[in-house]
Design an enzyme around this catalytic site. Structure first.
Site, mmCIF file in Angstrom:
data_model
loop_
_atom_site.group_PDB
_atom_site.id
_atom_site.type_symbol
_atom_site.label_atom_id
_atom_site.label_comp_id
_atom_site.label_asym_id
_atom_site.label_seq_id
_atom_site.Cartn_x
_atom_site.Cartn_y
_atom_site.Cartn_z
ATOM 1 N N ARG A 1 4.401 3.701 -4.852
ATOM 2 C CA ARG A 1 3.604 3.928 -6.057
ATOM 3 C C ARG A 1 4.155 5.075 -6.904
ATOM 4 O O ARG A 1 3.400 5.833 -7.516
ATOM 5 C CB ARG A 1 2.126 4.195 -5.700
ATOM 6 C CG ARG A 1 1.441 3.071 -4.970
ATOM 7 C CD ARG A 1 1.438 1.763 -5.778
ATOM 8 N NE ARG A 1 0.848 0.695 -5.009
ATOM 9 C CZ ARG A 1 1.537 -0.109 -4.192
ATOM 10 N NH1 ARG A 1 2.845 0.033 -4.092
ATOM 11 N NH2 ARG A 1 0.941 -1.055 -3.501
ATOM 12 N N SER B 1 -7.266 0.031 -7.303
ATOM 13 C CA SER B 1 -7.341 0.984 -6.194
ATOM 14 C C SER B 1 -7.316 2.406 -6.755
ATOM 15 O O SER B 1 -6.351 2.802 -7.410
ATOM 16 C CB SER B 1 -6.162 0.777 -5.239
ATOM 17 O OG SER B 1 -6.211 -0.505 -4.660
ATOM 18 N N GLU C 1 -4.682 7.258 -7.778
ATOM 19 C CA GLU C 1 -3.589 6.417 -8.265
ATOM 20 C C GLU C 1 -3.572 6.323 -9.787
ATOM 21 O O GLU C 1 -2.504 6.322 -10.390
ATOM 22 C CB GLU C 1 -3.680 5.023 -7.644
ATOM 23 C CG GLU C 1 -2.533 4.112 -8.007
ATOM 24 C CD GLU C 1 -2.492 2.845 -7.181
ATOM 25 O OE1 GLU C 1 -2.067 1.809 -7.730
ATOM 26 O OE2 GLU C 1 -2.879 2.883 -6.008
#
Length: 357
Positions: free
Chosen positions: A167, A244, A349
């Site tokens: 990520r 998320s 995130e």
């Protein structure tokens, strides 16, 4: 288009999947790469704060909004070129990501099917190395064309220069590079990449490593994501989210035994803790930790206008009339609860615009 216009919208809530966020000082849209480059260069030359807006699926914008210009990326275009068994595909940054994935599958190309149903635009995918069901865009990415705001030049970076990780990439956490388009290498035989993810393999009824028609995998992934409230639906408040909210934590190898011992002290020594190999450590499941810390599906924030998704504990949702402040308060409650119970820190995130945890 060289200047940003005054917005007619009441706020940026109309441009984010959370449907949260206050107004911007100015707002404009770029429909071609040339317009995008021109507008960014003009804003930089004028010393104006600039927020580049894609699909709004990975943004948490403060209730106070953004005191600067917002430039919405609306560029379009897809091309493909066959090179033996590999097909080189180029997509402009403003293409809707899932529509692009569907187009590749419809054209008999395999590779992106596990990334079906992810909201947002093509240009955002390399920035945080978007991934799902065992695959990341970095597995297929060839290069990225971008505007380097430091030099004002348009340049191409190959995958290795992007330093892709879980990520993350060299582009994340900085506004130096504006993605204009991406190039990916796909399979020309219409079959998926080898299945890596156990849940997806079970859904398909195949073994890990099997290759399946890409369209079959896409439908299975979409069904799994819908069951978790991870496919956008305006009538389903579980999808009024940024996906998320927390990344899965990666622990240094040296810290793993102590953390696992602490977790065992809470959940019991015989409970298996989901863990996966990762670069420089071991990856744990954020959703698993959140649930075991006492935050179940649908856990409400104060006032009940935000909650964890009723389908998936990793998504924080707007139940219809929330504020960003309320969402962040719930995020802090979850983050602090997991750290207090297990000694594991969770990190957000989404990008936090004019706000923080």
């Amino acid at each position: 288009m060289s200047t940003l216009e005054t917005p007619t919208q009441a706020g940026l809530s109309e441009h984010t999947t959370l449907r949260l966020g206050g107004p911007a000082r100015r707002f404009a849209e770029a429909s071609t790469s040339d317009e995008l480059v021109e507008a960014v260069r003009a804003a930089d030359a004028a010393g104006e704060r600039l927020l580049l807006l894609g699909g709004g699926s990975n943004l948490v914008v403060a209730d106070e909004g953004f005191d600067g210009g917002v430039l919405k990326i609306a560029t379009r275009g897809r091309t493909l070129r066959q090179d033996g068994p590999v097909v080189h595909v180029t997509a402009e940054a403003g293409e809707n990501w899932d529509e692009f994935v569907e187009w590749t599958v419809r054209n008999g190309l395999g590779g992106l099917e596990c990334l079906s149903g992810i909201p947002g635009l093509v240009g955002a995918t390399p920035i945080q190395n978007v991934g799902a069901y065992g695959f990341e865009i970095g597995d297929l990415l060839r290069s990225v064309r971008l505007l380097d705001r430091r030099t004002r030049d348009v340049r191409t970076l190959v995958k290795e220069q992007l330093r892709l990780g879980y990520r993350t990439s060299v582009l994340k956490g900085t506004d130096h590079g504006v993605v204009l388009s991406i190039d990916v290498d796909l399979h020309g035989d219409g079959l998926s990449s080898p299945i890596r993810y156990a849940e997806l393999a079970r859904k398909l009824g195949v073994d890990i490593g099997a290759r399946v028609p890409a369209g079959t995998v896409r439908e299975a992934v979409l069904e799994l994501r819908r069951g978790k409230g991870m496919v956008l639906d305006p009538d389903d408040h579980d999808t009024w989210s940024a996906g998320s909210f927390f990344t899965n934590p990666i622990l240094p190898e040296a810290n793993v035994p102590a953390v696992l011992e602490r977790i065992a002290g809470v959940v019991g020594a015989n409970v298996q803790v989901p863990q996966y190999p990762a670069d420089n450590g071991v990856k744990l499941s954020a959703a698993w930790l959140i649930e075991r810390a006492g935050f179940g599906k649908g856990h409400p924030g104060a006032g009940g206008r935000v909650s964890l998704s009723t389908k998936h504990t990793l998504a924080l949702t707007n139940r219809g009339s929330a504020t960003t402040a309320e969402l962040l308060a719930l995020a802090r409650e979850v983050r602090d609860g997991v750290e207090k119970r297990f000694g594991v820190e969770l990190h957000p995130e989404p990008l936090l615009i004019n706000c923080r945890l």
